[in-house]
Design an enzyme around this catalytic site. Structure first.
Site, PDB file in Angstrom:
ATOM      1  N   GLU A   7       0.860  -1.168   0.023  1.00 56.88           N
ATOM      2  CA  GLU A   7       0.209   0.063   0.068  1.00 56.88           C
ATOM      3  C   GLU A   7       0.686   1.230  -0.232  1.00 56.88           C
ATOM      4  O   GLU A   7       1.608   1.686   0.941  1.00 56.88           O
ATOM      5  CB  GLU A   7      -0.733   0.001   1.167  1.00 56.88           C
ATOM      6  CG  GLU A   7      -1.947   1.276   1.214  1.00 56.88           C
ATOM      7  CD  GLU A   7      -3.233   1.029   2.235  1.00 56.88           C
ATOM      8  OE1 GLU A   7      -4.021   2.085   2.216  1.00 56.88           O
ATOM      9  OE2 GLU A   7      -2.969   0.342   2.978  1.00 56.88           O
TER      10      GLU A   7
ATOM     11  N   GLU B 209     -12.634   2.006   4.215  1.00 60.09           N
ATOM     12  CA  GLU B 209     -11.579   2.315   5.489  1.00 60.09           C
ATOM     13  C   GLU B 209     -11.823   3.861   5.731  1.00 60.09           C
ATOM     14  O   GLU B 209     -11.080   4.814   5.187  1.00 60.09           O
ATOM     15  CB  GLU B 209     -10.102   1.907   5.088  1.00 60.09           C
ATOM     16  CG  GLU B 209      -9.262   2.123   6.228  1.00 60.09           C
ATOM     17  CD  GLU B 209      -7.671   1.932   5.735  1.00 60.09           C
ATOM     18  OE1 GLU B 209      -7.191   1.037   6.609  1.00 60.09           O
ATOM     19  OE2 GLU B 209      -7.291   2.566   4.775  1.00 60.09           O
TER      20      GLU B 209
END
Length: 253
Positions: free
Chosen positions: A135, A233
């Site tokens: 990420e 998220e």
């Protein structure tokens, strides 16, 4: 990031009550895994992703980082242990945060350390049927000192490692802050994307609270043939129940 006023396992109840059948969370060593498993089974809820890193600290503060050439053995051990936990939960994705910029090393050396760690652990992930999703994170608002924020660097890492078990976690919130151009970047690199995270900008709240047109973005993902998970998220702008209800409406349109 939601229902932070209740114990962790009780958050699974709340999500299930809203009709969702899949969740994800960050680190696992700080969780009561038996209790989590029991609550998941009670609601027939699956786990889409969790962190491969075992340290419960911010990504830019990791001590066992993929960017540190002296920590490669420890990092690989962490990820291998996380793969075992992912297998226990039949979890398809492990989020890999590469860690901070490390003093005394060049960016090229840190990059090669990341690639070397992923190449070493990729066969284990392949055998387990687990995808390691690396990420990028924005360094402007949330994660100053993290090694990389550009999605192009992440795509380069994926293509250099050359494993079907290594892809990118494309977090639209982070990438909107860093570079924008969300739809083109996704559609042009769909082969390298293993997971998508969603939150609006600014604020990292639920879709509909900021500048991103999520109905368009999600429609483009569908049209492009993306068939993996999309994880929300975010932190709710107000009430957690109202935020989840809004997300439920968005994904069922």
């Amino acid at each position: 990031m939601i229902y932070e006023d209740v114990p962790f396992v009780d958050r699974i109840d709340r999500v299930a009550d809203h009709g969702f059948d899949t969740v994800e969370f960050w680190t696992w060593p700080d969780k009561d895994l038996d209790a989590v498993e029991a609550r998941l089974d009670e609601h027939d809820v699956s786990v889409a992703g969790m962190a491969a890193n075992t340290e419960p600290r911010r990504p830019e503060e990791l001590e066992r980082a993929l960017t540190d050439p002296t920590k490669q053995d420890a990092v690989v051990g962490d990820i291998e242990e996380s793969i075992e936990v992912a297998e226990r939960f039949d979890c398809p994705n492990l989020i890999v945060l590469v860690g901070p910029e490390v003093e005394d090393y060049t960016r090229a050396e840190m990059y090669e350390s990341v690639v070397a760690c992923l190449r070493e652990v990729a066969p284990t992930a392949e055998a387990a049927g687990v995808t390691l999703i690396v990420e990028p994170l924005n360094t402007t608002v949330d994660h100053g000192g993290y090694f990389f924020e550009e999605s192009s660097v992440g795509f380069d890492i994926v293509r250099e490692v050359e494993s079907p078990a290594v892809k990118i976690n494309f977090d639209i919130y982070h990438q909107q802050i860093t570079e924008g151009n969300i739809i083109s970047t996704i559609t042009e690199n769909l082969d390298a994307i293993g997971h998508v995270h969603v939150a609006d900008v600014p604020g990292r709240h639920e879709p509909g609270t900021g500048e991103l047109n999520y109905p368009n973005i999600l429609a483009v993902l569908d049209d492009a043939g993306y068939d993996r998970h999309v994880g929300f998220e975010y932190s709710a702008a107000g009430d957690d129940d109202r935020a989840l209800a809004a997300i439920r409406e968005l994904v069922t349109e």
